[in-house]
Design a protein around this motif. Structure first.
Motif, PDB file in Angstrom:
ATOM      1  N   ALA A 347       0.836  -1.205   0.000  1.00  0.00           N
ATOM      2  CA  ALA A 347       0.000   0.000   0.000  1.00  0.00           C
ATOM      3  C   ALA A 347       0.866   1.249   0.000  1.00  0.00           C
ATOM      4  CB  ALA A 347      -0.920   0.006   1.215  1.00  0.00           C
ATOM      5  N   LEU A 348       0.551   2.168  -0.917  1.00  0.00           N
ATOM      6  CA  LEU A 348       1.212   3.472  -0.953  1.00  0.00           C
ATOM      7  C   LEU A 348       0.455   4.417  -0.027  1.00  0.00           C
ATOM      8  CD1 LEU A 348       1.739   3.857  -4.812  1.00  0.00           C
ATOM      9  CD2 LEU A 348       3.447   3.181  -3.117  1.00  0.00           C
ATOM     10  N   ILE A 349       1.145   4.986   0.930  1.00  0.00           N
ATOM     11  CA  ILE A 349       0.527   5.918   1.863  1.00  0.00           C
ATOM     12  C   ILE A 349       1.378   7.174   1.932  1.00  0.00           C
ATOM     13  CG2 ILE A 349      -0.505   4.086   3.267  1.00  0.00           C
ATOM     14  CD1 ILE A 349       1.818   4.582   5.275  1.00  0.00           C
ATOM     15  N   GLY A 350       0.843   8.217   2.533  1.00  0.00           N
ATOM     16  CA  GLY A 350       1.630   9.432   2.701  1.00  0.00           C
ATOM     17  C   GLY A 350       0.767  10.668   2.736  1.00  0.00           C
ATOM     18  N   TYR A 351       1.406  11.782   3.022  1.00  0.00           N
ATOM     19  CA  TYR A 351       0.707  13.060   3.084  1.00  0.00           C
ATOM     20  C   TYR A 351       0.170  13.407   1.704  1.00  0.00           C
ATOM     21  CZ  TYR A 351      -0.268  17.348   5.704  1.00  0.00           C
ATOM     22  OH  TYR A 351      -0.894  18.362   6.385  1.00  0.00           O
ATOM     23  N   THR A 352      -0.936  14.121   1.687  1.00  0.00           N
ATOM     24  CA  THR A 352      -1.549  14.463   0.410  1.00  0.00           C
ATOM     25  C   THR A 352      -0.585  15.262  -0.473  1.00  0.00           C
ATOM     26  OG1 THR A 352      -3.455  15.530  -0.641  1.00  0.00           O
ATOM     27  CG2 THR A 352      -2.607  16.564   1.365  1.00  0.00           C
ATOM     28  N   ASN A 353      -0.619  14.976  -1.757  1.00  0.00           N
ATOM     29  CA  ASN A 353       0.206  15.637  -2.774  1.00  0.00           C
ATOM     30  C   ASN A 353       1.690  15.295  -2.646  1.00  0.00           C
ATOM     31  OD1 ASN A 353       0.171  17.225  -5.115  1.00  0.00           O
ATOM     32  ND2 ASN A 353       0.834  19.050  -4.017  1.00  0.00           N
ATOM     33  N   ALA A 354       1.990  14.145  -2.044  1.00  0.00           N
ATOM     34  CA  ALA A 354       3.393  13.730  -1.923  1.00  0.00           C
ATOM     35  C   ALA A 354       3.879  13.018  -3.177  1.00  0.00           C
ATOM     36  CB  ALA A 354       3.574  12.819  -0.709  1.00  0.00           C
ATOM     37  N   GLY A 355       2.938  12.592  -4.045  1.00  0.00           N
ATOM     38  CA  GLY A 355       3.331  11.944  -5.296  1.00  0.00           C
ATOM     39  C   GLY A 355       3.045  10.458  -5.354  1.00  0.00           C
ATOM     40  N   SER A 382      -6.047  -0.039  -7.068  1.00  0.00           N
ATOM     41  CA  SER A 382      -5.086  -1.146  -7.006  1.00  0.00           C
ATOM     42  C   SER A 382      -4.663  -1.564  -8.405  1.00  0.00           C
ATOM     43  CB  SER A 382      -5.694  -2.348  -6.269  1.00  0.00           C
ATOM     44  OG  SER A 382      -5.981  -2.009  -4.925  1.00  0.00           O
ATOM     45  N   ARG A 383      -3.380  -1.895  -8.554  1.00  0.00           N
ATOM     46  CA  ARG A 383      -2.831  -2.380  -9.815  1.00  0.00           C
ATOM     47  C   ARG A 383      -1.885  -3.544  -9.526  1.00  0.00           C
ATOM     48  NH1 ARG A 383      -6.267   0.464 -11.217  1.00  0.00           N
ATOM     49  NH2 ARG A 383      -6.276   2.189 -12.725  1.00  0.00           N
ATOM     50  N   ARG A 384      -1.859  -4.510 -10.439  1.00  0.00           N
ATOM     51  CA  ARG A 384      -0.890  -5.602 -10.314  1.00  0.00           C
ATOM     52  C   ARG A 384       0.454  -5.146 -10.870  1.00  0.00           C
ATOM     53  NH1 ARG A 384      -2.199 -10.999  -9.292  1.00  0.00           N
ATOM     54  NH2 ARG A 384      -4.396 -11.291  -8.739  1.00  0.00           N
ATOM     55  N   LEU A 385       1.509  -5.557 -10.209  1.00  0.00           N
ATOM     56  CA  LEU A 385       2.852  -5.179 -10.634  1.00  0.00           C
ATOM     57  C   LEU A 385       3.741  -6.415 -10.594  1.00  0.00           C
ATOM     58  CD1 LEU A 385       5.039  -3.072 -11.337  1.00  0.00           C
ATOM     59  CD2 LEU A 385       5.297  -2.647  -8.882  1.00  0.00           C
ATOM     60  N   ARG A 386       4.372  -6.733 -11.740  1.00  0.00           N
ATOM     61  CA  ARG A 386       5.256  -7.898 -11.813  1.00  0.00           C
ATOM     62  C   ARG A 386       6.709  -7.427 -11.754  1.00  0.00           C
ATOM     63  NH1 ARG A 386       4.785 -13.139 -13.103  1.00  0.00           N
ATOM     64  NH2 ARG A 386       2.578 -12.862 -13.600  1.00  0.00           N
ATOM     65  N   PHE A 387       7.443  -7.981 -10.803  1.00  0.00           N
ATOM     66  CA  PHE A 387       8.851  -7.660 -10.638  1.00  0.00           C
ATOM     67  C   PHE A 387       9.706  -8.712 -11.351  1.00  0.00           C
ATOM     68  CE2 PHE A 387       7.451  -5.544  -6.567  1.00  0.00           C
ATOM     69  CZ  PHE A 387       7.748  -4.261  -7.001  1.00  0.00           C
ATOM     70  N   PRO A 388      10.994  -8.430 -11.485  1.00  0.00           N
ATOM     71  CA  PRO A 388      11.898  -9.483 -11.974  1.00  0.00           C
ATOM     72  C   PRO A 388      11.850 -10.697 -11.040  1.00  0.00           C
ATOM     73  CG  PRO A 388      12.969  -7.333 -12.005  1.00  0.00           C
ATOM     74  CD  PRO A 388      11.670  -7.150 -11.275  1.00  0.00           C
ATOM     75  N   ARG A 389      12.337 -11.787 -11.509  1.00  0.00           N
ATOM     76  CA  ARG A 389      12.357 -13.052 -10.764  1.00  0.00           C
ATOM     77  C   ARG A 389      10.938 -13.541 -10.466  1.00  0.00           C
ATOM     78  NH1 ARG A 389      16.423  -9.988  -8.369  1.00  0.00           N
ATOM     79  NH2 ARG A 389      15.204  -9.564  -6.486  1.00  0.00           N
ATOM     80  N   LEU A 395      -0.312  -3.431  -5.940  1.00  0.00           N
ATOM     81  CA  LEU A 395       0.096  -2.110  -5.452  1.00  0.00           C
ATOM     82  C   LEU A 395      -1.147  -1.236  -5.336  1.00  0.00           C
ATOM     83  CD1 LEU A 395       2.640  -0.476  -4.706  1.00  0.00           C
ATOM     84  CD2 LEU A 395       2.720   0.315  -7.083  1.00  0.00           C
ATOM     85  N   THR A 396      -1.403  -0.719  -4.141  1.00  0.00           N
ATOM     86  CA  THR A 396      -2.624   0.048  -3.873  1.00  0.00           C
ATOM     87  C   THR A 396      -2.294   1.493  -3.529  1.00  0.00           C
ATOM     88  OG1 THR A 396      -3.795  -1.908  -3.069  1.00  0.00           O
ATOM     89  CG2 THR A 396      -4.669   0.223  -2.406  1.00  0.00           C
ATOM     90  N   ASP A 397      -2.928   2.409  -4.248  1.00  0.00           N
ATOM     91  CA  ASP A 397      -2.810   3.843  -3.961  1.00  0.00           C
ATOM     92  C   ASP A 397      -3.947   4.228  -3.019  1.00  0.00           C
ATOM     93  OD1 ASP A 397      -2.065   6.475  -4.024  1.00  0.00           O
ATOM     94  OD2 ASP A 397      -2.939   6.896  -5.989  1.00  0.00           O
TER      95      ASP A 397
END
Length: 506
Positions: A347-355, A382-389, A395-397
């Motif tokens: 989950a992506l969290i943070g202060y508003t307008n942090a990007g 939410s979006r699926r994200l595939r990493f190497p390996r 990933l959730t905004d």
């Protein structure tokens, strides 16, 4: 004018009361007001001009016994009623004696927002009051845009009143300005007032409120926004003193939430918060609001329209809570399904307008709304994200955090953060270029603790690295030695973050 003054003085002496005349720009008395011997209450001037960017189009002439002068209360009435001018005709032994008068000034024309003229013998006044008022309006129109639209499209004046040092208040007004911009307002002025004690009735003293009203008139302001939250009493009293729209920080955030809510749940949560804020502040501002309403379906013939409005709001709140409860059960089932699938949730969290949304878009090549505005994201995405390996995550905004979240917003705000309860990892995004980044990180930490998710593993990301110089970067790095510095707009800079996420996943 001379004959009018003589008759007015004689009549006032005969009845031993003050008499007030509301006079239009053609010199015609359009309203007569009878006061007490030593007091006058000017009624609401309904039926006259109400445009926020103009004078009322009438002046007030008042008789007063003895060699009377214009009082501070007279000046306040002139300001708040936006009168063309205010004049006091002193009456001695049944005869007019001297005329005292005052009018507003254009911006920058004097040390005070109005001019009080030296008294003159009543029969030697040669001022053209109509020409004077029209000249003032021309100057106001030249220096400040006239407002004809509603709050969202209007010019706004920001006000901070508090016991905190002025630098702290100015910093908070910077954030309020960002909120105002996001809500669609154009900030044309700011006022910072440090006080030993906040006025519980009007937040400011009447003198300062008069200066505020004059400044608003000079700049063509339709909306006055107060930093912090106004009490129901303060909101009512301020609304009675001015025809400009009065907002506080909570209302501004609610408006932004309403604009940005996309899903059904988001819209319901915002409506619930709006109704919770409105209920204690519901005020009948006209006689129509207090008329009796009866008939089938009412509690009785004595129920007022205001009471009916309150009851409708309470019923709506109950319905919204029930609907949200059903939606939360559905979301809980969806999250449980994800958990069973074994795909880690970040989950992506943070202060508003942090990007956060920009970071999500760059990592996942998606098109989530990412603007340089506060609360551009309200509903979780939410979006699926595939990493190497062959590693895959969800990933959730989430909605941006903000300091001192108003009570009326907390339930709606917390509901949008339910995704965090099942997150395996939190990526806390902060704006490294913001002068208050340390306070913003602390505000996020406090909300995470309140949510009970502060023990979930977390990575602190300092975003907007491209906007800071080496000296600033070193200062921030010393404060947050474990932070990962990135620029969400530049994909190559995200490699250290990707490695950090992979290292922390179960």
């Amino acid at each position: 004018m001379l004959e009018q003054a003589r008759e007015l003085a004689l009549l006032s002496q005969d009845i031993s009361r003050q008499i007030g005349l509301v006079i239009d720009r053609k010199g015609r008395p359009v309203m007569v007001v009878i006061g007490e011997h030593d007091a006058m209450l000017i009624p609401e001037l309904t039926g006259f001009r109400t445009s926020a960017g103009r004078l009322r189009g009438v002046r007030f002439l008042l008789t007063r016994f003895g060699d009377a002068v214009i009082t501070p209360e007279d000046l306040m009435d002139m300001v708040f009623l936006r009168l063309d001018s205010f004049a006091v005709l002193s009456v001695l032994e049944g005869m007019p004696f001297r005329l005292h008068w005052a009018h507003l000034l254009p911006p920058g024309a004097g040390d005070t927002p109005y001019m009080v003229h030296a008294p003159r013998p009543w029969d030697r006044v040669d001022t053209d009051f109509t020409a004077q008022a029209e000249s003032l309006e021309e100057e106001l129109a030249r220096t400040g845009q006239r407002i004809e639209t509603g709050a969202r499209e209007g010019n706004a004046l920001l006000v901070s009143v508090g016991t905190e040092p002025k630098p702290v208040q100015k910093s908070r007004l910077d954030e309020l300005a960002d909120l105002a911009n996001t809500a669609g307002l154009e900030v044309v002025g700011r006022i910072v007032q440090r006080v030993a004690r906040v006025n519980p009735k009007h937040i400011l003293g009447k003198g300062k409120l008069a200066e505020l009203e004059v400044l608003a008139l000079q700049h063509g302001v339709a909306v006055i926004v107060f930093e912090g939250e106004l009490s129901p009493t303060q909101m009512r009293n301020l609304s009675r003193l001015t025809e400009r729209k009065i907002l506080d920080r909570t209302q501004l955030i609610l408006d932004i939430f309403a604009q940005h809510a996309v899903t059904k749940a988001g819209k319901l949560q915002v409506e619930l918060a709006q109704l919770g804020y409105t209920l204690p502040r519901l005020v009948g501002k006209s006689r129509a609001m207090s008329r009796l309403a009866g008939g089938i379906g009412g509690r009785g013939p004595g129920e007022t329209k205001l009471e009916m409005d309150r009851r409708k709001i309470r019923n709506r709140i109950s319905l919204l809570k029930g609907e949200l409860k059903r939606l939360r059960k559905h979301r809980h089932a969806t999250r449980a399904s994800r958990a069973r699938a074994g795909v880690p949730i970040v989950a992506l969290i943070g202060y508003t307008n942090a990007g956060k949304s920009t970071l999500l878009n760059t990592l996942t090549h998606s098109g989530v709304l990412a603007e340089n505005k506060l609360f551009a994201t309200l509903d979780p995405t939410s979006r699926r994200l595939r990493f190497p390996r062959d590693r895959e995550i969800i990933l959730t905004d989430t909605v941006g955090f903000i300091r001192e979240l108003p009570e009326d917003l907390k339930e709606a705000f917390m509901a949008t953060l339910e995704e965090l309860e099942v997150a395996d990892l939190l990526v806390q995004v902060a704006d490294a270029s913001h002068p208050e980044v340390e306070a913003q990180v602390a505000a996020v930490d406090a909300i995470l603790a309140e949510l009970g998710v502060h023990e979930i593993p977390r990575i602190l990301v300092m975003n907007k690295n491209d906007l800071v110089d080496d000296a600033r970067r070193e200062v921030v790095a010393n404060i947050f030695p474990r932070a990962v510095f990135v620029s969400a707009k530049h994909r190559p800079s995200l490699a250290p973050l990707v490695e950090a996420v992979l290292a922390r996943l179960p």
